[in-house]
Design a protein around this motif. Structure first.
Motif, PDB file in Angstrom:
ATOM      1  N   SER A  12      30.674 -19.714   0.805  1.00 20.52           N
ATOM      2  CA  SER A  12      31.949 -19.051   1.079  1.00 20.52           C
ATOM      3  C   SER A  12      32.538 -19.611   2.359  1.00 20.52           C
ATOM      4  CB  SER A  12      31.750 -17.541   1.193  1.00 20.52           C
ATOM      5  OG  SER A  12      31.313 -16.996  -0.030  1.00 20.52           O
ATOM      6  N   LEU A  13      33.738 -20.162   2.262  1.00 21.24           N
ATOM      7  CA  LEU A  13      34.385 -20.811   3.399  1.00 21.24           C
ATOM      8  C   LEU A  13      35.694 -20.117   3.743  1.00 21.24           C
ATOM      9  CD1 LEU A  13      33.994 -24.595   2.465  1.00 21.24           C
ATOM     10  CD2 LEU A  13      32.519 -23.225   3.961  1.00 21.24           C
ATOM     11  N   GLY A 337      31.097 -34.004  15.505  1.00 16.81           N
ATOM     12  CA  GLY A 337      31.198 -34.077  14.053  1.00 16.81           C
ATOM     13  C   GLY A 337      30.126 -34.942  13.438  1.00 16.81           C
ATOM     14  N   VAL A 338      29.786 -36.047  14.107  1.00 19.17           N
ATOM     15  CA  VAL A 338      28.718 -36.921  13.611  1.00 19.17           C
ATOM     16  C   VAL A 338      27.405 -36.156  13.559  1.00 19.17           C
ATOM     17  CG1 VAL A 338      27.378 -38.999  14.102  1.00 19.17           C
ATOM     18  CG2 VAL A 338      29.870 -39.027  14.378  1.00 19.17           C
ATOM     19  N   ALA A 339      27.086 -35.408  14.617  1.00 17.81           N
ATOM     20  CA  ALA A 339      25.839 -34.643  14.659  1.00 17.81           C
ATOM     21  C   ALA A 339      25.854 -33.499  13.645  1.00 17.81           C
ATOM     22  CB  ALA A 339      25.614 -34.097  16.066  1.00 17.81           C
ATOM     23  N   PHE A 340      27.002 -32.854  13.468  1.00 17.28           N
ATOM     24  CA  PHE A 340      27.096 -31.752  12.509  1.00 17.28           C
ATOM     25  C   PHE A 340      26.822 -32.247  11.095  1.00 17.28           C
ATOM     26  CE2 PHE A 340      29.585 -28.663   9.913  1.00 17.28           C
ATOM     27  CZ  PHE A 340      28.914 -27.512  10.287  1.00 17.28           C
ATOM     28  N   LEU A 341      27.402 -33.387  10.737  1.00 16.05           N
ATOM     29  CA  LEU A 341      27.180 -33.937   9.407  1.00 16.05           C
ATOM     30  C   LEU A 341      25.720 -34.362   9.239  1.00 16.05           C
ATOM     31  CD1 LEU A 341      28.373 -34.687   6.702  1.00 16.05           C
ATOM     32  CD2 LEU A 341      29.210 -36.825   7.701  1.00 16.05           C
ATOM     33  N   ALA A 342      25.121 -34.920  10.286  1.00 14.02           N
ATOM     34  CA  ALA A 342      23.702 -35.276  10.217  1.00 14.02           C
ATOM     35  C   ALA A 342      22.846 -34.036   9.994  1.00 14.02           C
ATOM     36  CB  ALA A 342      23.278 -36.000  11.496  1.00 14.02           C
ATOM     37  N   TRP A 343      23.197 -32.937  10.656  1.00 17.71           N
ATOM     38  CA  TRP A 343      22.457 -31.687  10.466  1.00 17.71           C
ATOM     39  C   TRP A 343      22.622 -31.162   9.045  1.00 17.71           C
ATOM     40  CZ3 TRP A 343      24.714 -26.474  10.442  1.00 17.71           C
ATOM     41  CH2 TRP A 343      23.747 -25.463  10.371  1.00 17.71           C
ATOM     42  N   LEU A 344      23.841 -31.168   8.538  1.00 17.25           N
ATOM     43  CA  LEU A 344      24.073 -30.706   7.168  1.00 17.25           C
ATOM     44  C   LEU A 344      23.228 -31.494   6.168  1.00 17.25           C
ATOM     45  CD1 LEU A 344      27.972 -30.292   7.116  1.00 17.25           C
ATOM     46  CD2 LEU A 344      26.271 -28.456   7.165  1.00 17.25           C
ATOM     47  N   ALA A 381      22.542 -33.770   0.121  1.00 14.04           N
ATOM     48  CA  ALA A 381      21.617 -32.719  -0.327  1.00 14.04           C
ATOM     49  C   ALA A 381      22.442 -31.438  -0.423  1.00 14.04           C
ATOM     50  CB  ALA A 381      20.447 -32.567   0.632  1.00 14.04           C
ATOM     51  N   PRO A 382      23.203 -31.240  -1.509  1.00  9.71           N
ATOM     52  CA  PRO A 382      24.196 -30.148  -1.575  1.00  9.71           C
ATOM     53  C   PRO A 382      23.631 -28.758  -1.314  1.00  9.71           C
ATOM     54  CG  PRO A 382      24.545 -31.713  -3.354  1.00  9.71           C
ATOM     55  CD  PRO A 382      23.257 -32.096  -2.714  1.00  9.71           C
ATOM     56  N   ASP A 383      22.466 -28.434  -1.864  1.00  9.52           N
ATOM     57  CA  ASP A 383      21.902 -27.100  -1.646  1.00  9.52           C
ATOM     58  C   ASP A 383      21.599 -26.872  -0.171  1.00  9.52           C
ATOM     59  OD1 ASP A 383      22.012 -26.302  -4.326  1.00  9.52           O
ATOM     60  OD2 ASP A 383      20.092 -27.250  -4.773  1.00  9.52           O
ATOM     61  N   LEU A 384      21.006 -27.871   0.479  1.00  5.66           N
ATOM     62  CA  LEU A 384      20.715 -27.762   1.903  1.00  5.66           C
ATOM     63  C   LEU A 384      22.005 -27.652   2.706  1.00  5.66           C
ATOM     64  CD1 LEU A 384      18.722 -27.910   4.303  1.00  5.66           C
ATOM     65  CD2 LEU A 384      19.002 -30.409   4.241  1.00  5.66           C
ATOM     66  N   ALA A 385      22.984 -28.480   2.385  1.00  6.68           N
ATOM     67  CA  ALA A 385      24.251 -28.457   3.113  1.00  6.68           C
ATOM     68  C   ALA A 385      24.937 -27.103   2.982  1.00  6.68           C
ATOM     69  CB  ALA A 385      25.163 -29.568   2.610  1.00  6.68           C
ATOM     70  N   ALA A 386      24.935 -26.530   1.765  1.00 10.10           N
ATOM     71  CA  ALA A 386      25.559 -25.216   1.553  1.00 10.10           C
ATOM     72  C   ALA A 386      24.823 -24.147   2.354  1.00 10.10           C
ATOM     73  CB  ALA A 386      25.563 -24.880   0.071  1.00 10.10           C
ATOM     74  N   ARG A 387      23.502 -24.197   2.330  1.00  4.08           N
ATOM     75  CA  ARG A 387      22.718 -23.196   3.048  1.00  4.08           C
ATOM     76  C   ARG A 387      22.957 -23.300   4.559  1.00  4.08           C
ATOM     77  NH1 ARG A 387      18.466 -24.399   0.789  1.00  4.08           N
ATOM     78  NH2 ARG A 387      17.342 -25.654   2.335  1.00  4.08           N
ATOM     79  N   ARG A 388      22.976 -24.520   5.076  1.00  9.44           N
ATOM     80  CA  ARG A 388      23.179 -24.669   6.520  1.00  9.44           C
ATOM     81  C   ARG A 388      24.607 -24.311   6.928  1.00  9.44           C
ATOM     82  NH1 ARG A 388      19.375 -29.665   8.820  1.00  9.44           N
ATOM     83  NH2 ARG A 388      17.440 -28.444   8.601  1.00  9.44           N
ATOM     84  N   MET A 389      25.577 -24.617   6.080  1.00 10.36           N
ATOM     85  CA  MET A 389      26.945 -24.233   6.412  1.00 10.36           C
ATOM     86  C   MET A 389      27.069 -22.716   6.472  1.00 10.36           C
ATOM     87  SD  MET A 389      29.777 -25.745   7.159  1.00 10.36           S
ATOM     88  CE  MET A 389      31.180 -24.868   7.864  1.00 10.36           C
ATOM     89  N   ALA A 390      26.435 -22.026   5.538  1.00 11.75           N
ATOM     90  CA  ALA A 390      26.456 -20.562   5.551  1.00 11.75           C
ATOM     91  C   ALA A 390      25.790 -20.025   6.813  1.00 11.75           C
ATOM     92  CB  ALA A 390      25.774 -20.025   4.300  1.00 11.75           C
ATOM     93  N   GLN A 391      24.683 -20.659   7.227  1.00 12.59           N
ATOM     94  CA  GLN A 391      24.007 -20.228   8.448  1.00 12.59           C
ATOM     95  C   GLN A 391      24.902 -20.435   9.670  1.00 12.59           C
ATOM     96  OE1 GLN A 391      20.547 -22.716   8.179  1.00 12.59           O
ATOM     97  NE2 GLN A 391      19.390 -21.278   6.901  1.00 12.59           N
TER      98      GLN A 391
END
Length: 404
Positions: A12-13, A337-344, A381-391
């Protein structure tokens, strides 16, 4: 009619109007790793650093790195065929990464490069100097201190076995009286180096302290100065990285370089046209954005090797909106932004940066980055990215439960 494949991953965004809506992620792009060296372009990706999560990652604190995650990211880049541009502004030189940590980073990364046969070039600058200490110093003595600082860092890079990149110097910009002072320092260094170096012209959009570099605020006059420097020392210059976000000026300078001297584009806004090129030629690359979009950029370069120019351009162009967003003003915060995308994408355990720079972008900015990265097929890794974005959203007061 083609459709974009999607996954089961959703998050949810918040939209521009503040309304929360479900976003379903698309599948990652069909990216490929090269089976051999990339040949038609020389391409370095400037890599960021990952801090220890339990370190004092606040402004002014000594940088403490998570060496496992930091070096693993370099192996990720080498696996896609890139050279690594180490200890550059993307690694937060002058914005949290102090010289002792940068020197250790250079040594460790160069050792890892040797172990896997990866290309590496490392930044040598003057950031061990403290600018207030130069204030009021005799100008010639100040220039001498700048020269010695460059020499000390060049020694670390060369002893590590890496190609040196002569970084633009805040200290030199602060003490140089005119163009002659710049030329004196650079000419001396080029006469002394034992191998060809990469020059680095970083514009004030990336670092306001570098305004008027080369002794003039006229970019074409500055280009004439640096062109003269290169012509007089062509055997000691592998190439020049130009980070001005001015494609016309880059092409103007590129067409006038001596034979054998490369133009390494540092234009993170216009890289598709500059790297693919046209009848006027092409640029090689030394780009922070290539670290963020490595799977797509590598696939495009492989297509260039295969002569599939149109498709290569299409892929790079499909990432351009993401690149321009990451490097939007204030551009010097692009590292966030570079670090955020790496984390996602799972390349680091937490969204932290040395010097507290993870606070350098807003929630709306990073939400849009997420959308653009997904649209480009770069959330691998879409599932990981979605989970981390929600966090991330929950920590910032936008939890899924509250939204529903």
């Amino acid at each position: 009619m083609t459709t974009t494949p999607v996954t089961s991953a959703t998050v949810s965004l918040p939209g521009a109007d503040g309304e929360i809506a479900t976003h379903r992620l698309r599948a990652p792009g069909s990216w490929t790793r090269p089976t051999g060296p990339i040949t038609t372009r020389v391409a370095y990706a400037a890599a960021h650093v990952v801090p220890q999560l339990t370190a004092d990652n606040t402004p002014g604190a000594p940088a403490a790195l998570d060496w496992d995650a930091t070096l693993a990211f370099r192996h990720h880049l080498w696996s896609y065929g890139f050279g690594v541009a180490e200890a550059m502004d993307t690694a937060q030189r002058g914005m949290g990464l102090d010289w002792p940590a940068a020197a250790e980073l250079i040594r460790r990364s160069a050792a890892e490069a040797r172990a896997v046969g990866g290309q590496i070039a490392c930044g040598a600058g003057t950031d061990q100097l403290h600018l207030p200490d130069l204030a009021g110093t005799d100008p010639d003595q100040a220039l001498g201190r700048v020269l010695e600082a460059y020499r000390d860092q060049l020694e670390v890079v060369t002893e590590a076995g890496a190609r040196p990149i002569l970084m633009a110097s805040r200290a030199l910009a602060a003490v140089a009286r005119d163009t002659a002072d710049y030329l004196s320092v650079y000419t001396t260094l080029l006469h002394e180096v034992s191998q060809p170096v990469i020059l680095h012209w970083l514009g004030d959009v990336f670092d306001p302290a570098l305004a008027g570099y080369w002794g003039t605020t006229d970019p074409y006059r500055a280009a004439e100065v640096v062109l003269g420097l290169i012509r007089d020392n062509a055997e000691k210059v592998d190439g020049i990285k130009v980070s001005l976000l001015d494609a016309d000026l880059e092409m103007w300078l590129r067409e006038r370089l001596p034979a054998g001297v490369r133009m390494y584009t540092g234009d993170d806004n216009n890289y598709p046209d500059l790297v693919v090129g046209d009848a006027r030629g092409h640029s090689d690359a030394l780009l922070g954005i290539f670290a963020a979009i490595a799977p797509a950029a590598s696939t495009a370069l492989q297509l260039l090797d295969a002569g599939e120019t149109v498709r290569a351009h299409e892929i790079l162009a499909s990432t351009q909106a993401l690149g321009r967003h990451i490097f939007a003003a204030p551009t010097y915060y692009y590292k966030t932004g570079v670090a955020f995308l790496a984390w996602l994408n799972g390349h680091q355990p937490g969204f932290q940066m040395v010097g507290g720079l993870h606070s350098g972008r807003s929630v709306p900015h990073l939400v849009e980055l997420f959308r653009l990265a997904d649209a480009a097929g770069l959330l691998t890794a879409p599932d990981l990215a979605a989970r981390r974005m929600a966090q991330y959203l929950a920590v910032n007061g936008l939890s899924l439960e509250d939204a529903l």
